[in-house]
Design a protein around this motif. Structure first.
Motif, PDB file in Angstrom:
ATOM      1  N   CYS A 149     -63.436  56.557  51.816  1.00 36.30           N
ATOM      2  CA  CYS A 149     -64.052  56.348  53.123  1.00 36.30           C
ATOM      3  C   CYS A 149     -65.141  57.404  53.316  1.00 36.30           C
ATOM      4  CB  CYS A 149     -63.005  56.448  54.224  1.00 36.30           C
ATOM      5  SG  CYS A 149     -63.702  56.363  55.882  1.00 36.30           S
ATOM      6  N   SER A 167     -66.475  58.344  55.985  1.00 28.56           N
ATOM      7  CA  SER A 167     -66.305  59.038  57.246  1.00 28.56           C
ATOM      8  C   SER A 167     -65.255  60.149  57.168  1.00 28.56           C
ATOM      9  CB  SER A 167     -65.921  58.052  58.347  1.00 28.56           C
ATOM     10  OG  SER A 167     -65.727  58.700  59.567  1.00 28.56           O
ATOM     11  N   CYS A 168     -64.080  59.831  56.596  1.00 29.18           N
ATOM     12  CA  CYS A 168     -62.994  60.823  56.584  1.00 29.18           C
ATOM     13  C   CYS A 168     -62.568  61.245  55.174  1.00 29.18           C
ATOM     14  CB  CYS A 168     -61.780  60.281  57.342  1.00 29.18           C
ATOM     15  SG  CYS A 168     -60.977  58.873  56.550  1.00 29.18           S
ATOM     16  N   THR A 190     -61.646  47.950  56.878  1.00 26.30           N
ATOM     17  CA  THR A 190     -61.719  49.125  57.740  1.00 26.30           C
ATOM     18  C   THR A 190     -60.784  50.210  57.209  1.00 26.30           C
ATOM     19  OG1 THR A 190     -59.988  48.332  59.205  1.00 26.30           O
ATOM     20  CG2 THR A 190     -62.247  47.799  59.834  1.00 26.30           C
ATOM     21  N   CYS A 191     -61.116  51.453  57.505  1.00 25.04           N
ATOM     22  CA  CYS A 191     -60.265  52.580  57.122  1.00 25.04           C
ATOM     23  C   CYS A 191     -59.080  52.651  58.085  1.00 25.04           C
ATOM     24  CB  CYS A 191     -61.067  53.874  57.181  1.00 25.04           C
ATOM     25  SG  CYS A 191     -60.075  55.344  56.836  1.00 25.04           S
ATOM     26  N   CYS A 239     -59.487  56.372  60.222  1.00 20.18           N
ATOM     27  CA  CYS A 239     -60.542  56.615  61.213  1.00 20.18           C
ATOM     28  C   CYS A 239     -61.190  55.338  61.748  1.00 20.18           C
ATOM     29  CB  CYS A 239     -61.604  57.528  60.625  1.00 20.18           C
ATOM     30  SG  CYS A 239     -62.566  56.763  59.295  1.00 20.18           S
ATOM     31  N   TYR A 294     -63.231  53.357  60.268  1.00 25.57           N
ATOM     32  CA  TYR A 294     -64.584  53.125  59.756  1.00 25.57           C
ATOM     33  C   TYR A 294     -64.655  51.722  59.180  1.00 25.57           C
ATOM     34  CZ  TYR A 294     -68.750  53.548  56.843  1.00 25.57           C
ATOM     35  OH  TYR A 294     -69.967  53.353  56.266  1.00 25.57           O
TER      36      TYR A 294
END
Length: 52
Positions: free
Chosen positions: A6, A8-9, A19-20, A23, A25
């Motif tokens: 991911c 983002s994280c 999607t994560c 988080c 994302y």
């Protein structure tokens, strides 16, 4: 099991996830047709540069 990171994280998630789970994302979906169009255009440009 295939995984992806991911952005983002930095968590490793299942490659098929949209999607994560940590988080939330949302991963962008890339269409394979765009990849083939880009490859074909690159080959045409290279052939054009070699010929001319």
């Amino acid at each position: 099991m295939n995984t992806k990171e991911c952005p983002s994280c930095a968590m490793e998630v299942d490659a098929d996830s949209k999607t994560c789970p940590i988080c939330q994302y949302e991963f962008a979906e890339t269409k394979t047709s765009y990849k083939w169009i880009a490859i074909i255009l690159a080959v045409i440009m290279l052939l054009y540069l070699v010929v001319f």
